[in-house]
Design an enzyme around this catalytic site. Structure first.
Site, PDB file in Angstrom:
ATOM      1  N   GLN A  81      -5.000  -1.954   9.328  1.00  0.00           N
ATOM      2  CA  GLN A  81      -4.705  -3.246   8.696  1.00  0.00           C
ATOM      3  C   GLN A  81      -5.265  -4.376   9.567  1.00  0.00           C
ATOM      4  O   GLN A  81      -4.938  -4.466  10.753  1.00  0.00           O
ATOM      5  CB  GLN A  81      -3.186  -3.394   8.505  1.00  0.00           C
ATOM      6  CG  GLN A  81      -2.797  -4.639   7.756  1.00  0.00           C
ATOM      7  CD  GLN A  81      -3.339  -4.670   6.315  1.00  0.00           C
ATOM      8  OE1 GLN A  81      -3.215  -3.704   5.589  1.00  0.00           O
ATOM      9  NE2 GLN A  81      -3.939  -5.777   5.931  1.00  0.00           N
TER      10      GLN A  81
ATOM     11  N   ASP B 279     -11.302   2.014   3.184  1.00  0.00           N
ATOM     12  CA  ASP B 279     -11.467   0.573   2.969  1.00  0.00           C
ATOM     13  C   ASP B 279     -12.932   0.232   2.689  1.00  0.00           C
ATOM     14  O   ASP B 279     -13.234  -0.853   2.190  1.00  0.00           O
ATOM     15  CB  ASP B 279     -11.022  -0.205   4.223  1.00  0.00           C
ATOM     16  CG  ASP B 279      -9.719  -0.964   4.002  1.00  0.00           C
ATOM     17  OD1 ASP B 279      -9.348  -1.161   2.830  1.00  0.00           O
ATOM     18  OD2 ASP B 279      -9.099  -1.363   5.009  1.00  0.00           O
TER      19      ASP B 279
ATOM     20  N   LYS C 194       0.846  -1.207   0.000  1.00  0.00           N
ATOM     21  CA  LYS C 194       0.000   0.000   0.000  1.00  0.00           C
ATOM     22  C   LYS C 194       0.871   1.243   0.000  1.00  0.00           C
ATOM     23  O   LYS C 194       0.587   2.225  -0.684  1.00  0.00           O
ATOM     24  CB  LYS C 194      -0.941  -0.022   1.218  1.00  0.00           C
ATOM     25  CG  LYS C 194      -2.055  -1.039   1.045  1.00  0.00           C
ATOM     26  CD  LYS C 194      -2.791  -1.372   2.332  1.00  0.00           C
ATOM     27  CE  LYS C 194      -3.730  -2.563   2.064  1.00  0.00           C
ATOM     28  NZ  LYS C 194      -4.381  -3.071   3.254  1.00  0.00           N
TER      29      LYS C 194
END
Ligand code: NAP
Length: 285
Positions: free
Chosen positions: A96, A119, A52
């Site tokens: 995460q 997300d 990322k």
């Protein structure tokens, strides 16, 4: 013989488009910043975070990586999320997953300001998606929609079977395919006669996490087969939920693993970071 859907090339195109948009914004003195929080030292998570970060660098998005020790408490993590929520310089926040067991991951996701939830996992984002309001689309399903569109695969009025009903893949995927006017069936571990169900699919999307589970008997002749699986075969090699070599001749189009759905997830995250500015009303400054 199936047409191979090249997720690597399509994701590169999306990153290039995103990079272009970031450059245009930068010309107006607007920066895009993503904060990525990693708790603990899970090796797979470290790889995801590194990928990322690399994608951010490529697109010109500033990434703030915050690495917390594995013994971080839920309170500490929530305090950090709140701090980032309040920071006007941060446009996107990503925690995460998975987080260590002392932390309730769902609670942390719910704490992220929905306008920074790049997300697309928060109940607000999922709810908005379900009723057709603007909001973040979760990255993997959104990436699959891009794969279908950019490969010229018709969705309108077609039978789509999604196998898997997780909150991050199966369920949002179903909502997005409904938006595409597909006739959607969601199958799962309690589905009776799975082969009969999947054999009806013009578009088969698999997200169950079982290596090479779907052989040609599960696939309709000429179907588009989209494989979300990131599994390991008997030799520890990365593979999908679909037995690629077995299905290849029968399918009309197919995503390989690696190089199919996987790279789309990070590309769509980059896309969502820029989208965040629109949602936050900052892109018109
Ligand atoms: P998950 O949360 O474990 O959910 C798996 C789903 O598959 C569940 O709904 C389960 O049904 C269903 N299932 C399991 N075995 C089945 C079977 N034999 N027949 C029918 N349905 C079955 O998994 P996930 O997080 O959605 O991930 C699925 C796969 O996608 C994994 O390989 C994961 O690594 C991959 N993935 C890839 C990306 C990417 O970026 N490419 C992103 C996310 C996930 P029940 O609900 O009945 O238990």
């Amino acid at each position: 013989m199936a047409k191979i859907i090249d997720g690597k090339a399509i994701s590169q195109k999306i990153k290039d488009e995103t990079r272009q948009r970031v450059m245009e914004l930068s010309g107006k003195d607007i920066r895009v910043t993503l904060a990525v929080i990693l708790v603990g030292d899970d090796p797979a998570s470290q790889v995801y975070v590194r990928n990322k970060k690399r994608a951010c660098e490529y697109c010109g998005i500033e990434s703030r990586e915050i690495h917390l020790p594995g013994e971080t408490s839920e309170e500490e993590l929530l305090a950090l999320v709140n701090e980032l929520n309040a920071d006007p310089a941060v446009n996107g926040i990503l925690v995460q997953l998975p987080v260590p067991p002392q932390i309730d991951g769902d609670k942390v996701i719910r704490a992220i300001d929905p306008s920074k939830d790049v997300d697309g996992f928060s109940p607000i984002s999922v709810g908005a998606l379900s009723i057709g309001l603007p909001g973040f689309r979760s990255c993997t399903p959104a990436g699959i929609i891009e794969l279908l569109h950019r490969s010229g695969i018709e969705t309108d009025g077609r039978e789509c079977v999604i196998v898997g009903r997780s909150n991050i893949v199966g369920k949002p995927m179903a909502m997005l395919m409904l938006r595409e006017n597909a006739t959607v069936t969601v199958a799962h571990s309690h589905t009776k006669d799975l082969q009969e169900v999947t054999s009806r699919a013009d578009i088969l999307i698999t997200a169950i996490g079982r290596a090479k589970f779907f052989t040609k008997e599960y696939v309709k002749e000429g179907a588009a087969v989209i494989d979300c699986g990131m599994d390991r075969d008997e030799n520890g090699k990365l593979c999908g939920d679909v037995d690629y070599s077995d299905v290849f001749e029968k399918a009309g189009a197919i995503t390989p693993v690696p190089g199919g759905v996987g790279p789309m997830t990070v590309a769509m995250l980059m896309h969502n970071c820029v989208e965040a500015l629109q949602i936050q009303g900052l892109d018109r400054v």
